[in-house]
Design an enzyme around this catalytic site. Sequence first.
Site, PDB file in Angstrom:
ATOM      1  N   SER A  11      29.234  30.861  54.570  1.00 51.65           N
ATOM      2  CA  SER A  11      28.145  31.467  53.777  1.00 51.65           C
ATOM      3  C   SER A  11      27.226  30.388  53.218  1.00 51.65           C
ATOM      4  O   SER A  11      25.988  30.513  53.262  1.00 51.65           O
ATOM      5  CB  SER A  11      28.723  32.270  52.608  1.00 51.65           C
ATOM      6  OG  SER A  11      29.386  33.401  53.076  1.00 51.65           O
ATOM      7  N   ARG A  15      23.070  29.293  54.124  1.00 46.80           N
ATOM      8  CA  ARG A  15      22.087  29.211  53.038  1.00 46.80           C
ATOM      9  C   ARG A  15      21.543  27.795  52.899  1.00 46.80           C
ATOM     10  O   ARG A  15      20.357  27.599  52.592  1.00 46.80           O
ATOM     11  CB  ARG A  15      22.731  29.681  51.727  1.00 46.80           C
ATOM     12  CG  ARG A  15      23.002  31.200  51.715  1.00 46.80           C
ATOM     13  CD  ARG A  15      24.078  31.535  50.697  1.00 46.80           C
ATOM     14  NE  ARG A  15      24.244  32.972  50.463  1.00 46.80           N
ATOM     15  CZ  ARG A  15      24.922  33.806  51.254  1.00 46.80           C
ATOM     16  NH1 ARG A  15      25.457  33.366  52.390  1.00 46.80           N
ATOM     17  NH2 ARG A  15      25.051  35.094  50.935  1.00 46.80           N
ATOM     18  N   ASP A 303      36.496  39.596  53.774  1.00 42.83           N
ATOM     19  CA  ASP A 303      36.734  38.928  55.067  1.00 42.83           C
ATOM     20  C   ASP A 303      38.199  38.558  55.276  1.00 42.83           C
ATOM     21  O   ASP A 303      38.594  38.185  56.382  1.00 42.83           O
ATOM     22  CB  ASP A 303      35.876  37.660  55.165  1.00 42.83           C
ATOM     23  CG  ASP A 303      34.379  37.995  55.225  1.00 42.83           C
ATOM     24  OD1 ASP A 303      34.035  39.101  55.691  1.00 42.83           O
ATOM     25  OD2 ASP A 303      33.569  37.168  54.789  1.00 42.83           O
TER      26      ASP A 303
HETATM   27  C1  S3P Z   1      28.432  37.198  53.707  1.00 47.53           C
HETATM   28  C2  S3P Z   1      28.630  38.385  53.069  1.00 47.53           C
HETATM   29  C3  S3P Z   1      29.631  39.381  53.497  1.00 47.53           C
HETATM   30  C4  S3P Z   1      30.692  38.750  54.397  1.00 47.53           C
HETATM   31  C5  S3P Z   1      30.080  37.910  55.462  1.00 47.53           C
HETATM   32  C6  S3P Z   1      29.254  36.786  54.861  1.00 47.53           C
HETATM   33  C7  S3P Z   1      27.373  36.290  53.213  1.00 47.53           C
HETATM   34  O1  S3P Z   1      28.977  40.403  54.222  1.00 47.53           O
HETATM   35  O2  S3P Z   1      31.497  39.746  54.977  1.00 47.53           O
HETATM   36  O3  S3P Z   1      31.123  37.332  56.263  1.00 47.53           O
HETATM   37  O4  S3P Z   1      27.334  35.112  53.631  1.00 47.53           O
HETATM   38  O5  S3P Z   1      26.566  36.733  52.390  1.00 47.53           O
HETATM   39  P1  S3P Z   1      28.284  41.681  53.493  1.00 47.53           P
HETATM   40  O6  S3P Z   1      27.167  41.177  52.682  1.00 47.53           O
HETATM   41  O7  S3P Z   1      27.823  42.537  54.619  1.00 47.53           O
HETATM   42  O8  S3P Z   1      29.387  42.312  52.698  1.00 47.53           O
END
Ligand code: S3P
Length: 417
Positions: A11, A15, A303
């Site tokens: 994540s 970003r 996750d």
């Molecule tokens: C993420 C948010 C989650 C997660 C994904 C990564 C992110 O998804 O399941 O692996 O980096 O913001 P959702 O926003 O759909 O819940």
Amino acid sequence: MAPLRVPGDKSISHRALMLAVLGQGRSRIRGLLRSADVESTATVLRGLGASIPDLASGTIEIAGLGLRGLREPTRPLDCGNSGTTARLMAGIIAGAGLRARLVGDASLSARPMRRVAAPLEAMGARVELPEHGGLPMMVHGGPLHGLTWHSEVASAQVKTAILLAGLVADVPVEVHEPAATRDHTERMLQARGVDVRTEDHTVTLVPRGRLDAGDIDVPGDPSSATFFVGLAAIGAAGDITLANVGINPGRTGAFRVLRRMGVTLRYADELLQGGEPVATVVATGGPLRATVVTPDEVPSLIDELPLIACVAARAAGETRVTGAAELRVKESDRIRAVVSNLRAIGADAEELPDGFVVRGGDGPLRGRVTTHGDHRIAMAFGVLGALAGNAIELDDPSCVAVSYPNFWDDLARVRLR
Ligand code: S3P
């Protein structure tokens, strides 16, 4: 054994690339995850005119284009398997007033995009989606106006798409979430001088026409670390020490659940790194007991639920997870995939509309697992397969490349032989 270092947080890596490109000046990124999903974000940003070096080169340096520096792509932007790429980039493209077509692989193309299209349209963009609501998504950005949005889903991707659209278009936005989701975007924007505030489940961003460049050390991914905590939990490894793991509370719900199930988890060397809490995590297994995962816990471990299901297959009693209907629209339908695969290897599991029930046992688990190309299904069952006496074969082990290309090597290194 030397501590294991799991790769950089997925994540935060997405970003970090996006904010480096949108920043004013040069940003250095250390510890970036090099995986197929992050490559997708780099590819899309390059398609919009950014110059991003080869991600393999350790610390990477990016010359930011500023909030108005992206240019319209000449070709469709391929997001691969990455939902984060598609949804966050839709926000950036809309805010930049550009026109672009986002495409992806079969799994991503089937995933819901209306959840980002609707708020972006409410800000003044036009977004075309196919009937089924997935990809390809055609984004026509434009001069956007400010927005107050009540999101129906607890999704950090939706929240971030709106925040980035507001940032790039230079309009204030406010997002109400039904439950708090991971807050990496907020922390990273604050570190770069943006006025972002959170109160209860409402995030407000007031832009100021620019984004500072900023260096970042990406912490190890707690989602990746959880697989090794699971390995210790089921007794397929001794104590496991994981260095430099992100321990943001919005991401470590699985650590709390695994503690309840009998794992001893200790944090050492805690520090704050670029606004994110980081620690060395030491996991020790013990007798496992079942647990109940409640809906309010789900966003902090969404996750990690496939791994929790696999650990539950070795825990005494019945583990129950509810309030996790979002699992059905991840890289695969993870409720169906987890339950059908647990059954295929001889475990006792049942689907619920919004979760699952697993009854644990200690007999050997054997059979073939269908990953549906889903990295987290592959790694969760890979952990179970590492336990002596189990014999689990995966149809596609290579799909771990999405988030953890060296997973099988690391697993072989730390498991008990
Ligand atoms: C993420 C948010 C989650 C997660 C994904 C990564 C992110 O998804 O399941 O692996 O980096 O913001 P959702 O926003 O759909 O819940």
